[in-house]
Scaffold this motif. Sequence first.
Motif, mmCIF file in Angstrom:
data_model
loop_
_atom_site.group_PDB
_atom_site.id
_atom_site.type_symbol
_atom_site.label_atom_id
_atom_site.label_comp_id
_atom_site.label_asym_id
_atom_site.label_seq_id
_atom_site.Cartn_x
_atom_site.Cartn_y
_atom_site.Cartn_z
ATOM 1 N N LEU A 81 0.830 -1.210 0.000
ATOM 2 C CA LEU A 81 0.000 0.000 0.000
ATOM 3 C C LEU A 81 0.864 1.260 0.000
ATOM 4 O O LEU A 81 0.364 2.355 -0.252
ATOM 5 C CB LEU A 81 -0.931 0.016 1.204
ATOM 6 N N VAL A 87 2.128 2.944 2.367
ATOM 7 C CA VAL A 87 1.880 3.945 3.406
ATOM 8 C C VAL A 87 3.092 4.010 4.337
ATOM 9 O O VAL A 87 3.593 2.985 4.776
ATOM 10 C CB VAL A 87 0.612 3.586 4.198
ATOM 11 N N GLU A 112 -1.399 9.075 6.875
ATOM 12 C CA GLU A 112 -1.857 8.901 5.488
ATOM 13 C C GLU A 112 -3.033 7.943 5.406
ATOM 14 O O GLU A 112 -3.403 7.508 4.315
ATOM 15 C CB GLU A 112 -0.706 8.348 4.625
ATOM 16 N N LEU A 113 -3.627 7.588 6.542
ATOM 17 C CA LEU A 113 -4.632 6.523 6.533
ATOM 18 C C LEU A 113 -6.059 7.039 6.333
ATOM 19 O O LEU A 113 -7.009 6.295 6.561
ATOM 20 C CB LEU A 113 -4.566 5.732 7.845
ATOM 21 N N GLY A 151 -9.642 7.523 5.355
ATOM 22 C CA GLY A 151 -10.566 6.696 4.587
ATOM 23 C C GLY A 151 -10.286 5.211 4.667
ATOM 24 O O GLY A 151 -10.959 4.412 4.004
ATOM 25 N N ALA A 152 -9.309 4.801 5.447
ATOM 26 C CA ALA A 152 -8.918 3.397 5.472
ATOM 27 C C ALA A 152 -9.918 2.542 6.245
ATOM 28 O O ALA A 152 -10.590 3.019 7.151
ATOM 29 C CB ALA A 152 -7.536 3.261 6.105
ATOM 30 N N SER A 153 -9.998 1.263 5.860
ATOM 31 C CA SER A 153 -10.709 0.277 6.667
ATOM 32 C C SER A 153 -9.733 -0.250 7.707
ATOM 33 O O SER A 153 -8.626 -0.638 7.364
ATOM 34 C CB SER A 153 -11.196 -0.887 5.816
ATOM 35 N N MET A 180 -12.417 6.989 9.194
ATOM 36 C CA MET A 180 -12.036 5.581 9.226
ATOM 37 C C MET A 180 -13.273 4.714 9.147
ATOM 38 O O MET A 180 -14.390 5.172 9.364
ATOM 39 C CB MET A 180 -11.292 5.251 10.511
ATOM 40 N N ASN A 181 -13.055 3.466 8.776
ATOM 41 C CA ASN A 181 -14.150 2.529 8.638
ATOM 42 C C ASN A 181 -13.771 1.280 9.428
ATOM 43 O O ASN A 181 -13.036 0.437 8.938
ATOM 44 C CB ASN A 181 -14.325 2.227 7.151
ATOM 45 N N ALA A 210 -6.327 -11.435 4.453
ATOM 46 C CA ALA A 210 -7.018 -11.606 3.181
ATOM 47 C C ALA A 210 -7.292 -10.262 2.515
ATOM 48 O O ALA A 210 -7.803 -10.208 1.405
ATOM 49 C CB ALA A 210 -8.323 -12.363 3.393
ATOM 50 N N GLY A 211 -6.984 -9.164 3.192
ATOM 51 C CA GLY A 211 -7.139 -7.850 2.573
ATOM 52 C C GLY A 211 -8.464 -7.179 2.833
ATOM 53 O O GLY A 211 -8.798 -6.190 2.193
ATOM 54 N N ARG A 212 -9.260 -7.695 3.788
ATOM 55 C CA ARG A 212 -10.532 -7.036 4.085
ATOM 56 C C ARG A 212 -10.293 -5.626 4.632
ATOM 57 O O ARG A 212 -11.078 -4.730 4.402
ATOM 58 C CB ARG A 212 -11.329 -7.876 5.091
ATOM 59 N N CYS A 213 -9.202 -5.434 5.373
ATOM 60 C CA CYS A 213 -8.885 -4.117 5.927
ATOM 61 C C CYS A 213 -7.544 -3.645 5.375
ATOM 62 O O CYS A 213 -6.706 -4.458 4.992
ATOM 63 C CB CYS A 213 -8.762 -4.167 7.441
ATOM 64 N N ASP A 214 -7.360 -2.326 5.375
ATOM 65 C CA ASP A 214 -6.078 -1.780 4.951
ATOM 66 C C ASP A 214 -5.044 -1.946 6.047
ATOM 67 O O ASP A 214 -3.874 -2.164 5.766
ATOM 68 C CB ASP A 214 -6.241 -0.304 4.611
ATOM 69 N N TYR A 237 -14.444 -12.201 1.568
ATOM 70 C CA TYR A 237 -13.174 -11.474 1.607
ATOM 71 C C TYR A 237 -12.036 -12.215 0.931
ATOM 72 O O TYR A 237 -11.038 -11.607 0.566
ATOM 73 C CB TYR A 237 -12.827 -10.975 3.016
ATOM 74 N N ASN A 271 -13.491 -6.577 -1.968
ATOM 75 C CA ASN A 271 -13.610 -7.076 -0.602
ATOM 76 C C ASN A 271 -14.010 -5.987 0.398
ATOM 77 O O ASN A 271 -14.080 -6.239 1.590
ATOM 78 C CB ASN A 271 -12.347 -7.824 -0.156
ATOM 79 N N ARG A 272 -14.281 -4.772 -0.084
ATOM 80 C CA ARG A 272 -14.873 -3.758 0.787
ATOM 81 C C ARG A 272 -16.386 -3.767 0.656
ATOM 82 O O ARG A 272 -17.073 -3.008 1.309
ATOM 83 C CB ARG A 272 -14.371 -2.349 0.440
ATOM 84 N N PHE A 323 -8.230 4.906 -0.266
ATOM 85 C CA PHE A 323 -8.307 3.497 0.076
ATOM 86 C C PHE A 323 -9.588 2.850 -0.403
ATOM 87 O O PHE A 323 -9.688 1.649 -0.493
ATOM 88 C CB PHE A 323 -8.225 3.322 1.586
#
Lengths: 339, 390
Positions: free
Chosen positions: A135, A137, A142-143, A145-147, A171-172, A188-192, B146, B166-167, B247
Amino acid sequence: MKLFKICLTLILTFIFISSATVMAGTLDDVKAKGYIQAGVNGDLFGFGKPDEKGEWKGLDVDTARAVAAAVFGDASKVKFTPLTAKTRFTALQSGEIDVLTRNCTQTLSRDTALGLDFCQVNYYDGQGFLIHKKLGVKSAKELDGASVCVLPGTTTEQNVADFFRANGMKMNPVVIENTAELAKAFFAGRCDCLTSDASQLAGTRAVAPNPGDYIILPEVISKEPLAPAVRHGDNQWKDIVNYSVLAMINAEELGITSKNVDEKLKSTDPKVKRFLGVSPGNGKALGLDEKFAYNIVKQLGNYGEVFERNVGTDTPLMIERGLNALWTNGGLLYSAPFK
Amino acid sequence: MDNVSSEKTSFFRDPDKLALFYQFVVMVGVGLLAFYLVSNTLANLERQSIATGLGFIDKEASFEIGESLIPYSAADSYGKALLVGVLNTLIVSFIGIVLTVILGTILGVARLSSNWLVSRLSAVYIEVFQDIPVLLQLFFWYAFFYEMLPSPRQALNPFTGLFLCNRGMIFGVPKWHSAHGYMIVAFLVACVIVFFLKRWAKKRQEATGNIFPVFRVALLLFLGLPLAAWLLGGAPTEMNAPRLSGFNFKGGVSVSPEFAALLLGLVLYTAAFVAEVVRAGIQAVSKGQTEAALSIGLKPGQVLNLVILPQSLRVIIPPLTSQMLNLTKNSSLAVAIGYPDFVSVAGTTINQTGQAIEGVAMIMIVYLFFSLSTSAFMNWYNKKIKLVER
């Protein structure tokens, strides 16, 4: 309001019935049953987790063992109860456990509203972010909007929300209760990014499919003094837990290790003599054997030994001493004098 | 025997009085037990200096919630955070119940189909989904979402305005325009017209025996009136389309993988049970009813609508209610897969405030309220459709 409160309590009373019997001095209770019941994490590598042989390992586990060594002269007289972040305080309040050594952050509201007292900090931690290198970062700023993957039931959710608000970022959160499920979703990439105490991030990274792909961002967004806790109002028991932790720190300050402790018994240094109980007084004051500090160091080692064995640079966690070095080495560890 | 009854019976031999006496004793016993439990708990809380009361409701929650139907930020109160949780539970339960009833009915009818393949497929579905614990199904669907879907930067884009990653599923929605307001009004007008049309058609049928095609006309009204309003309003086509920014996607509406996994898991699981309920209901109506209805000249559609369904519904409704309640209660498993339902939000609240008794009691009261409301509605419906004997 009063009526409502009564209705509320009525529904849940049965949980608390058992708590009615446990308020006598914890030291007497523990001596009567012959072992200490300690609440630990159960799932956190380096702090509280059974190894493949089923033997409990970790910094918090060794802290509980130190208390057992102080009380019984035998570090093995302790039984462990694995607790989740949600159940840990209730277990202590209800008397199910005698001491809580489960990487708990000491905060004012917990200290006052939960009917417990925190003892000497056994690990200075801080919350950070774990993120995939691809990513690009470099900083937590710089985060926007990140999940963010986060565990519930800790101060972590609040800290991360505070950090994003303070920096005007959005943030989410993705809040999953089980540590293993959360780590899977993150890999698995669900979150940043994944946020947690830095020590836990190191533990999570150690079990990643490719640990080298992940970095911990430089920002530490919170102070997390992790401390053992006991029930409020039992001052003698609190002193015992306090000085069990301090004994490990003091031993390191005095240069006493599990290897040289027997030689040090012959030392002429009055500080060492008082500490190891050669000159009596400290043990009696706590209601313990005069040799309590000797037993802790002999059986578990000083703080440095315990740290390096569980989380140090030779373990998969590869954590530097940092804040957890002695004050003489630029850290925060500073023992009260044993006199 | 006459003289016996006129004599004064002893207190311990009179069954009526004895019954009253026993009830009184039991009541006093329960009351004392309740008093003991409550006072004991309050005393223990007091002695351990654990805070009690609902004062925390107004305090700043200071944690974020992943998805919310109403605007929410960490600066809002715990009360509002809990409300967000309640709404999240409601929306997933409501959509879940609607989809479950539809899917369950289709499966239940398919199970009875004379087509061997259709009935076997339905049977296999029911057995498989009924027999796997719902928590495992939730983990499976969540992992499926996911693991299978790409990251936002490589999002699938099957057609313009729709992204899958996956979001979640992100799709464009029409940008708000005054014409959309007219469309809502037009739809409401259609509802009113159809209501009166139905009454008029029924009266006319009773008077003359002529059947008016209500269903087709209603469908035409429901689609036609809003369409006309849209055209009159200037036929706006501007979309609020999602686009990648930082993101994640900005704009459009997104359905998170957590919501999708929870909904899918609950619907597929509960539909298997509903299918069996529907099958039982239909089989409870004897075959003679169908034959009799056909013999007086009703068409197959009318046989189903006028003879079979009204009778089988009476059998279906009570167990169906119980399945709806199950779905609502099972939605509390959300916390395992990261959907911020009421239990999840309340859990965080309990942990931050330390007020477990109040928090857990609130959880219980909210679920009790949901369940009782669902039951009340279904009981009313059950009464409405019961056989009217003339």
